[in-house]
Design a protein around this motif. Structure first.
Motif, PDB file in Angstrom:
ATOM      1  N   LYS A 192       2.409   1.807  -3.441  1.00  0.00           N
ATOM      2  CA  LYS A 192       1.429   2.344  -4.386  1.00  0.00           C
ATOM      3  C   LYS A 192       1.224   3.846  -4.176  1.00  0.00           C
ATOM      4  O   LYS A 192       0.955   4.574  -5.133  1.00  0.00           O
ATOM      5  N   ARG A 193       1.361   4.309  -2.921  1.00  0.00           N
ATOM      6  CA  ARG A 193       1.209   5.731  -2.617  1.00  0.00           C
ATOM      7  C   ARG A 193       2.537   6.481  -2.687  1.00  0.00           C
ATOM      8  O   ARG A 193       2.615   7.642  -2.328  1.00  0.00           O
ATOM      9  N   LYS A 203       5.211   6.087  -0.923  1.00  0.00           N
ATOM     10  CA  LYS A 203       5.776   6.385   0.395  1.00  0.00           C
ATOM     11  C   LYS A 203       7.013   5.521   0.586  1.00  0.00           C
ATOM     12  O   LYS A 203       7.040   4.371   0.154  1.00  0.00           O
ATOM     13  N   SER A 231       0.831  -1.203   0.000  1.00  0.00           N
ATOM     14  CA  SER A 231       0.000   0.000   0.000  1.00  0.00           C
ATOM     15  C   SER A 231       0.868   1.255   0.000  1.00  0.00           C
ATOM     16  O   SER A 231       0.601   2.213  -0.730  1.00  0.00           O
TER      17      SER A 231
END
Length: 54
Positions: free
Chosen positions: A22-23, A25, A19
């Motif tokens: 995907k962002r 980070k 996750s």
């Protein structure tokens, strides 16, 4: 039971990493912020010294 808990924690951690990727980070330690820090990190690595200070 503890094996199931470890597997659950592992799966959730991997999901969190995906996750974050995907962002866009970052995961892990602080990145190099300027040319001086990069130069010092490379110098310490060449001397086979710890860059992280641990």
């Amino acid at each position: 039971m503890s094996g199931m808990e470890r597997e659950y924690i592992r799966d959730r951690t991997l999901e969190g990493h995906e996750s974050a990727r995907k962002r866009r980070k970052t995961i892990g330690g602080a990145g190099v912020t300027d040319n001086h820090m990069l130069s010092m990190a490379l110098h310490l690595r060449d001397q086979e010294m710890s860059v992280g200070g641990r």
